[in-house]
Enzyme design. Structure first.
Site, PDB file in Angstrom:
ATOM      1  N   TYR A 112       4.016  95.689  21.698  1.00 51.36           N
ATOM      2  CA  TYR A 112       4.652  94.452  22.164  1.00 51.36           C
ATOM      3  C   TYR A 112       5.640  93.927  21.120  1.00 51.36           C
ATOM      4  CZ  TYR A 112       5.416  89.841  24.044  1.00 51.36           C
ATOM      5  OH  TYR A 112       6.021  88.723  24.566  1.00 51.36           O
ATOM      6  N   TRP A 114       9.892  91.885  20.666  1.00 51.92           N
ATOM      7  CA  TRP A 114      11.231  91.645  21.210  1.00 51.92           C
ATOM      8  C   TRP A 114      12.270  92.634  20.704  1.00 51.92           C
ATOM      9  CZ3 TRP A 114      14.111  87.199  23.454  1.00 51.92           C
ATOM     10  CH2 TRP A 114      13.337  86.497  24.380  1.00 51.92           C
TER      11      TRP A 114
HETATM   12  N1  MGD Z   1       0.802  80.661  17.374  1.00 47.86           N
HETATM   13  C1  MGD Z   1       1.690  81.148  18.226  1.00 47.86           C
HETATM   14  N2  MGD Z   1       1.950  82.477  18.244  1.00 47.86           N
HETATM   15  C2  MGD Z   1       2.863  82.963  19.087  1.00 47.86           C
HETATM   16  C3  MGD Z   1       3.576  82.124  19.975  1.00 47.86           C
HETATM   17  C4  MGD Z   1       3.266  80.730  19.955  1.00 47.86           C
HETATM   18  O1  MGD Z   1       3.830  79.930  20.735  1.00 47.86           O
HETATM   19  N3  MGD Z   1       2.343  80.283  19.047  1.00 47.86           N
HETATM   20  N4  MGD Z   1       4.516  82.656  20.821  1.00 47.86           N
HETATM   21  C5  MGD Z   1       4.342  84.031  21.230  1.00 47.86           C
HETATM   22  C6  MGD Z   1       5.495  84.574  21.950  1.00 47.86           C
HETATM   23  S1  MGD Z   1       6.013  83.687  23.332  1.00 47.86           S
HETATM   24  C7  MGD Z   1       6.075  85.759  21.636  1.00 47.86           C
HETATM   25  S2  MGD Z   1       7.237  86.421  22.711  1.00 47.86           S
HETATM   26  C8  MGD Z   1       5.678  86.522  20.444  1.00 47.86           C
HETATM   27  C9  MGD Z   1       6.856  87.198  19.735  1.00 47.86           C
HETATM   28  O2  MGD Z   1       6.406  88.184  18.891  1.00 47.86           O
HETATM   29  P1  MGD Z   1       7.305  89.449  18.493  1.00 47.86           P
HETATM   30  O3  MGD Z   1       8.229  89.802  19.603  1.00 47.86           O
HETATM   31  O4  MGD Z   1       6.416  90.505  17.977  1.00 47.86           O
HETATM   32  O5  MGD Z   1       8.147  88.831  17.300  1.00 47.86           O
HETATM   33  P2  MGD Z   1       9.505  89.332  16.642  1.00 47.86           P
HETATM   34  O6  MGD Z   1       9.602  88.641  15.320  1.00 47.86           O
HETATM   35  O7  MGD Z   1      10.644  89.143  17.587  1.00 47.86           O
HETATM   36  O8  MGD Z   1       9.227  90.871  16.382  1.00 47.86           O
HETATM   37  C10 MGD Z   1      10.174  91.847  16.587  1.00 47.86           C
HETATM   38  C11 MGD Z   1      10.119  92.827  15.425  1.00 47.86           C
HETATM   39  O9  MGD Z   1      10.977  93.921  15.731  1.00 47.86           O
HETATM   40  C12 MGD Z   1      11.715  94.277  14.571  1.00 47.86           C
HETATM   41  N5  MGD Z   1      12.942  94.949  15.026  1.00 47.86           N
HETATM   42  C13 MGD Z   1      14.131  94.415  15.373  1.00 47.86           C
HETATM   43  N6  MGD Z   1      14.994  95.369  15.757  1.00 47.86           N
HETATM   44  C14 MGD Z   1      14.333  96.545  15.651  1.00 47.86           C
HETATM   45  C15 MGD Z   1      14.686  97.899  15.938  1.00 47.86           C
HETATM   46  O10 MGD Z   1      15.790  98.209  16.361  1.00 47.86           O
HETATM   47  N7  MGD Z   1      13.731  98.852  15.735  1.00 47.86           N
HETATM   48  C16 MGD Z   1      12.492  98.540  15.273  1.00 47.86           C
HETATM   49  N8  MGD Z   1      11.608  99.545  15.125  1.00 47.86           N
HETATM   50  N9  MGD Z   1      12.131  97.271  14.998  1.00 47.86           N
HETATM   51  C17 MGD Z   1      13.036  96.290  15.199  1.00 47.86           C
HETATM   52  C18 MGD Z   1      11.940  92.971  13.858  1.00 47.86           C
HETATM   53  O11 MGD Z   1      12.232  93.187  12.491  1.00 47.86           O
HETATM   54  C19 MGD Z   1      10.629  92.237  14.112  1.00 47.86           C
HETATM   55  O12 MGD Z   1       9.695  92.473  13.088  1.00 47.86           O
HETATM   56  O13 MGD Z   1       4.990  85.651  19.522  1.00 47.86           O
HETATM   57  C20 MGD Z   1       3.893  84.983  20.125  1.00 47.86           C
HETATM   58  N10 MGD Z   1       3.112  84.312  19.100  1.00 47.86           N
HETATM   59  N1  MGD Z   2      15.006  79.343  18.639  1.00 47.00           N
HETATM   60  C1  MGD Z   2      14.092  80.070  19.325  1.00 47.00           C
HETATM   61  N2  MGD Z   2      14.121  80.069  20.672  1.00 47.00           N
HETATM   62  C2  MGD Z   2      13.197  80.778  21.353  1.00 47.00           C
HETATM   63  C3  MGD Z   2      12.222  81.574  20.705  1.00 47.00           C
HETATM   64  C4  MGD Z   2      12.208  81.549  19.276  1.00 47.00           C
HETATM   65  O1  MGD Z   2      11.371  82.198  18.636  1.00 47.00           O
HETATM   66  N3  MGD Z   2      13.156  80.796  18.626  1.00 47.00           N
HETATM   67  N4  MGD Z   2      11.314  82.313  21.442  1.00 47.00           N
HETATM   68  C5  MGD Z   2      11.652  82.591  22.831  1.00 47.00           C
HETATM   69  C6  MGD Z   2      10.457  83.026  23.570  1.00 47.00           C
HETATM   70  S1  MGD Z   2       9.896  84.611  23.368  1.00 47.00           S
HETATM   71  C7  MGD Z   2       9.819  82.237  24.471  1.00 47.00           C
HETATM   72  S2  MGD Z   2       8.493  82.847  25.341  1.00 47.00           S
HETATM   73  C8  MGD Z   2      10.246  80.859  24.697  1.00 47.00           C
HETATM   74  C9  MGD Z   2       9.017  79.980  24.571  1.00 47.00           C
HETATM   75  O2  MGD Z   2       9.132  78.829  25.255  1.00 47.00           O
HETATM   76  P1  MGD Z   2       7.995  77.732  25.049  1.00 47.00           P
HETATM   77  O3  MGD Z   2       6.689  78.371  24.947  1.00 47.00           O
HETATM   78  O4  MGD Z   2       8.175  76.742  26.095  1.00 47.00           O
HETATM   79  O5  MGD Z   2       8.463  77.153  23.614  1.00 47.00           O
HETATM   80  P2  MGD Z   2       7.696  76.319  22.509  1.00 47.00           P
HETATM   81  O6  MGD Z   2       8.760  75.844  21.577  1.00 47.00           O
HETATM   82  O7  MGD Z   2       6.610  77.105  21.925  1.00 47.00           O
HETATM   83  O8  MGD Z   2       7.076  75.088  23.288  1.00 47.00           O
HETATM   84  C10 MGD Z   2       7.904  74.100  23.886  1.00 47.00           C
HETATM   85  C11 MGD Z   2       7.355  72.737  23.574  1.00 47.00           C
HETATM   86  O9  MGD Z   2       6.156  72.486  24.293  1.00 47.00           O
HETATM   87  C12 MGD Z   2       5.517  71.392  23.663  1.00 47.00           C
HETATM   88  N5  MGD Z   2       4.082  71.464  23.891  1.00 47.00           N
HETATM   89  C13 MGD Z   2       3.172  72.195  23.218  1.00 47.00           C
HETATM   90  N6  MGD Z   2       1.941  72.002  23.731  1.00 47.00           N
HETATM   91  C14 MGD Z   2       2.078  71.116  24.739  1.00 47.00           C
HETATM   92  C15 MGD Z   2       1.170  70.515  25.656  1.00 47.00           C
HETATM   93  O10 MGD Z   2      -0.028  70.758  25.653  1.00 47.00           O
HETATM   94  N7  MGD Z   2       1.690  69.659  26.561  1.00 47.00           N
HETATM   95  C16 MGD Z   2       3.011  69.354  26.611  1.00 47.00           C
HETATM   96  N8  MGD Z   2       3.429  68.522  27.543  1.00 47.00           N
HETATM   97  N9  MGD Z   2       3.879  69.908  25.754  1.00 47.00           N
HETATM   98  C17 MGD Z   2       3.434  70.776  24.838  1.00 47.00           C
HETATM   99  C18 MGD Z   2       5.831  71.518  22.190  1.00 47.00           C
HETATM  100  O11 MGD Z   2       6.236  70.264  21.689  1.00 47.00           O
HETATM  101  C19 MGD Z   2       6.929  72.551  22.152  1.00 47.00           C
HETATM  102  O12 MGD Z   2       8.033  72.178  21.356  1.00 47.00           O
HETATM  103  O13 MGD Z   2      11.201  80.425  23.732  1.00 47.00           O
HETATM  104  C20 MGD Z   2      12.244  81.367  23.524  1.00 47.00           C
HETATM  105  N10 MGD Z   2      13.256  80.745  22.713  1.00 47.00           N
HETATM  106 MO    MO Z   3       7.856  84.828  24.265  1.00 51.55          MO
END
Ligand code: MGD
Ligand code: MGD
Ligand code: MO
Length: 764
Positions: A112, A114
């Site tokens: 998993y 991005w």
């Molecule tokens: N506590 C908490 N944890 C969360 C979340 C949260 O809200 N709270 N959000 C979750 C969500 S929504 C998501 S989507 C995940 C995201 O989690 P990830 O998608 O695992 O996070 P990234 O940092 O985007 O990891 C991508 C990795 O790919 C590497 N990479 C980039 N380009 C390349 C390439 O061309 N080749 C290779 N081999 N590697 C490459 C980058 O260096 C990086 O280390 O995290 C989740 N974790």
């Molecule tokens: N700059 C930036 N943009 C991103 C990403 C990133 O890593 N960096 N990640 C991308 C990815 S993979 C995803 S999945 C999306 C994630 O999209 P989301 O999961 O929606 O993003 P978050 O910023 O984790 O959460 C949005 C807001 O929800 C509020 N929140 C948290 N818990 C609660 C709750 O219990 N109730 C209510 N009402 N609000 C709450 C928090 O204040 C938080 O700022 O964002 C994407 N966009």
């Molecule tokens: Mo995500």
């Protein structure tokens, strides 16, 4: 004087741009057609040649000397550099060993993450294709960390995730029609500036501004004030985190009690009203879910809740809900309840009204769809059927053979020997990192392809350095972005880094499956091949359809888009019999006999308020919101210029309300320690009234940096909140990620300040 060298087109998940070299410096300029470019682009220049990049293949000493096997020294062992040829021989032999001894069902290749925006070099697609074509498959993961609960619950009551999130209400329709937009979790611009595959035009800010100027009211329901931008002119309501379902029930009860609900819509378009209504009124459990009842749980005054219900009724009302709400215990409930609320308001399927799950969480949503297809690397056929819901990774590795529930099925965890990761960072995305370390200690071999020394790479046995996006050619495209980008190579590969594709090609050759993996194409050959369906469709529809060479020369190719048709929900509203929803009853299910039949106590047959078990308590009195970082995408380029500049004293910033800071003796700029039973991390405090009292916020993405990696519960000195979060599923239904919320205590950190070493390559 010489003209400045021409910048070449490229793309990233956080924006389209041009880049090139001026006086030895990498210059990155946003795409000229982007009205609101993303500052994250400025993470590139410093990141490209940063010391955190991996320069050569490395093998962990313990693995090399003792061979594959369980080993808790992962993450604190030495690495030995190795020539490419030798390391690939070693890895090919190890893959063959595991396949022959245990079958491909002993390989976890979910991988998993991005990765990067180009559609061909997308690492996760590459590793899947490699494992399918050379080894016969792998144990995969399903759903995402983004939307683990909603991906499972939405199809039960409304429709597939893609239809409810991606092809539903557009920003255009909001500008024109919406009268009140109630955004649970807000619609933070930092989030909608990002989309996988890239985004050429950031339109959210100006869309909210235009809607506001026409008279649309925005309500930001969130613990953070800045989850809606100033341009929205939003009213801020800050309920207790994790209590939105109760709040929505209080709104629903008011609608019903005051006869403001749309009984005709419910009768015509919905099933299961009775079971839900019995619960709402309290006939089933003796507890009417009144505004007063909700107020006691969510902390908003009952008048505010009832007033909001009255304001939502009788208007073109859009309910938006951030992904974040369902990334928590019982995350299925708010997703379902918001759909029920929109049904009670009779709004589903109206232009600018209804329920758009995840609108504003990501740049893909709220847009028109392209009328032509875009490139995607075919992944081949996976011969292994076993899977996990993606966030059950540690559970699986620690409990081979153990049964688990998922969406009505009883499944069993596979017995994994080898884990292969390319393009993701589990030490970013997973919860309870100390438990993840134990899980990674339990496998025989861990292989990681990375561009940089993430904690995941540091825990691997075999680390293969890969090129980052600027170092190769690719095609950038996303299904709702009207621009295809010829991503030119901007820089030479760092050190000995190679493309994931080149690495897999050489491994496939060693395993005797080169033709199956490559189909005889080199990288350029694949780009031509993947471009062709787009060119053909453009030509057929009479649009500008350059051949590949011309596309490459032009750099940016505009793509036609289809009508803003509201997708399956509009079609259903227009013709409920002719275009039924793909739910079991063909209608919106306000309750579900199917789900009730599963008998899950943590996900009953209708949306319900279920107490979170990880709420603040003695010893951990504060809610921690661990949300997406504003200064980078996840952990990517945490070492880049923009991300680094936004840290304070080298650490991630934790926001805390003055009322919580003062009694703890915490001043703005102090280093603090956040802790609970699972772990502890340091961060720099920012004292701010923009967070709800009782809540602290620490975004994800600061690289895990254990002060003493020998310790099982090492202090992360840099501010990674996942040392604190809990590793449990949302419920037995979806088993989604619950990383957004947990409970902690915070105190000033008084010891000697440990240095940040996360970006220093590991010692040899
Ligand atoms: N506590 C908490 N944890 C969360 C979340 C949260 O809200 N709270 N959000 C979750 C969500 S929504 C998501 S989507 C995940 C995201 O989690 P990830 O998608 O695992 O996070 P990234 O940092 O985007 O990891 C991508 C990795 O790919 C590497 N990479 C980039 N380009 C390349 C390439 O061309 N080749 C290779 N081999 N590697 C490459 C980058 O260096 C990086 O280390 O995290 C989740 N974790
Ligand atoms: N700059 C930036 N943009 C991103 C990403 C990133 O890593 N960096 N990640 C991308 C990815 S993979 C995803 S999945 C999306 C994630 O999209 P989301 O999961 O929606 O993003 P978050 O910023 O984790 O959460 C949005 C807001 O929800 C509020 N929140 C948290 N818990 C609660 C709750 O219990 N109730 C209510 N009402 N609000 C709450 C928090 O204040 C938080 O700022 O964002 C994407 N966009
Ligand atoms: Mo995500």
């Amino acid at each position: 004087m010489n003209a400045p060298p021409r910048l070449a087109p490229h793309s990233s998940h956080w924006g389209v741009f041009s880049a090139g070299w001026r006086d030895g410096t990498l210059v990155v300029e946003p795409y000229a057609g982007d009205p609101d470019p993303n500052p994250l682009l400025q993470n590139f220049p410093e990141a490209l040649h940063h010391r955190a990049r991996i320069a050569q293949p490395m093998v962990r000493r313990g693995w090399l000397e003792r061979g594959p096997g369980k080993d808790d020294r992962r993450g604190r062992d030495e690495f030995i550099p190795m020539e490419w040829d030798k390391v690939l021989d070693l890895l090919a032999a190890e893959l063959a060993r595991v396949r022959d001894a245990h079958g491909p069902g002993a390989i976890f290749g979910g991988s998993y993450g991005w990765s990067s925006a180009g559609r061909f070099h997308h690492a996760q697609s590459q590793v899947h294709r490699f494992l399918n074509t050379t080894l016969g498959g792998y144990v995969k993961s399903v759903n995402s960390y983004s939307a683990g609960a909603s991906a499972v619950i939405l199809p039960h009551f409304l429709g597939p995730m893609d239809s409810v999130a991606r092809r539903n209400v557009t920003w255009e329709a909001i500008v024109e029609h919406t009268e009140i937009c109630v955004a649970f979790g807000g619609m933070a611009l930092k989030n909608s500036m990002v989309a996988s595959g890239g985004v050429s035009q950031h339109i959210e800010r100006r869309s909210m501004k235009a809607a506001r100027e026409r008279g649309c009211d925005f309500i930001n329901i969130s613990p953070l004030r800045d989850d809606l931008p100033e341009e929205a002119g939003a009213e801020w309501l800050a309920p207790v985190p994790g209590t939105d379902t109760a709040l929505m029930l209080g709104i629903a009860h008011t609608l019903l009690a005051e006869g403001l609900h749309d009984a005709e819509f419910i009768a015509r378009y919905c099933t299961g009203w009775e079971a839900f209504e019995t619960y709402l009124t309290g006939r089933s459990d003796g507890v009417p879910k009144t505004a007063e009842w909700a107020a006691a749980i969510c902390g908003l005054p009952a008048d505010t809740i009832a007033g909001l219900a009255r304001r939502m009724a009788g208007k073109r009302c859009l309910i938006a809900m951030a992904h974040s709400l369902q990334r928590a215990e019982h995350g299925e409930q708010p997703v379902w309840m918001a759909g029920v609320l929109a049904a009670m308001l009779g709004q589903h399927g109206l232009p600018g009204g209804g329920y758009n799950y995840a609108l504003g969480s990501i740049a893909h949503y709220g847009k028109r769809h392209n009328a032509v297809p875009a490139a995607a690397l075919p992944q081949g056929k996976n011969g292994v059927g076993a899977f996990i819901p993606v966030a059950r990774i540690s559970d699986m590795l620690l409990n081979p053979g153990k049964p688990f529930d998922y969406d009505g099925q009883k499944l069993t965890y596979a017995d994994i020997r080898l884990v292969y990761w390319a393009g993701g960072n589990p030490f970013h995305h997973h919860q309870d990192l100390n438990r993840l370390r134990q899980a990674f200690a339990a496998v025989e071999t861990l292989v990681v392809h990375e561009i940089a020394w993430t904690a995941t790479a540091r825990h691997a046995d075999i680390v293969l350095p890969t090129t980052m996006t600027l170092e190769r050619e690719d095609i950038g495209a996303a299904p709702t972005d009207p621009l295809m980008v010829a991503m030119h190579r901007i820089a030479e590969p760092f050190g000995q880094a190679r493309d994931d594709y080149a690495i897999f090609t050489d491994l496939a050759t060693r395993l005797g499956r080169a033709q199956e993996f490559t189909e005889g194409r080199d990288a350029r050959g694949w780009l031509r091949h993947l471009y062709e369906p787009t060119r053909k469709a453009l030509a057929e529809q009479g649009h500008h359809a350059p051949d590949f060479e011309q596309f490459w020369e032009e750099g940016f190719l505009p793509l036609p888009q289809s009508e803003d048709d509201g997708g399956i929900i509009r079609a259903f509203r227009d013709d409920p019999e002719g275009a039924p929803l793909p739910t079991r009853t063909g209608k919106i299910q306000l309750s579900s006999e199917t789900i009730a039949g599963f008998g899950y106590d943590d996900c009953p047959g209708h949306p319900a308020w279920l107490e979170p078990s990880d709420a603040p308590a003695a010893g951990r009195p504060l809610w921690l919101v661990a949300n997406q970082p504003a200064t980078r995408l996840h952990s990517q380029f945490d070492f880049g210029g923009h991300s680094s500049a936004k840290k304070r004293r080298g650490r991630e910033v934790m926001r805390i309300h003055p009322e919580d800071a003062a009694p703890r003796g915490i001043a703005d700029g102090d280093i603090v320690r956040l802790f609970n039973d699972r772990g502890a991390c340091l961060a720099t405090a920012s004292v701010s009234a923009d967070v709800r009292p009782g809540v602290v916020q620490l975004p994800t993405g600061a690289w895990y940096d254990p002060e003493d990696p020998q310790e099982a519960k090492a202090l992360c000195v840099h501010g990674n909140p996942n040392v604190l979060t809990r590793d449990v599923g949302t419920s037995r239904l979806a088993q989604g990620c619950t990383g957004q919320l947990t409970s902690v205590e915070v105190e000033p950190f008084t010891g000697n300040l440990p240095p940040i070493r996360a970006f220093d390559p590991p010692g040899g």
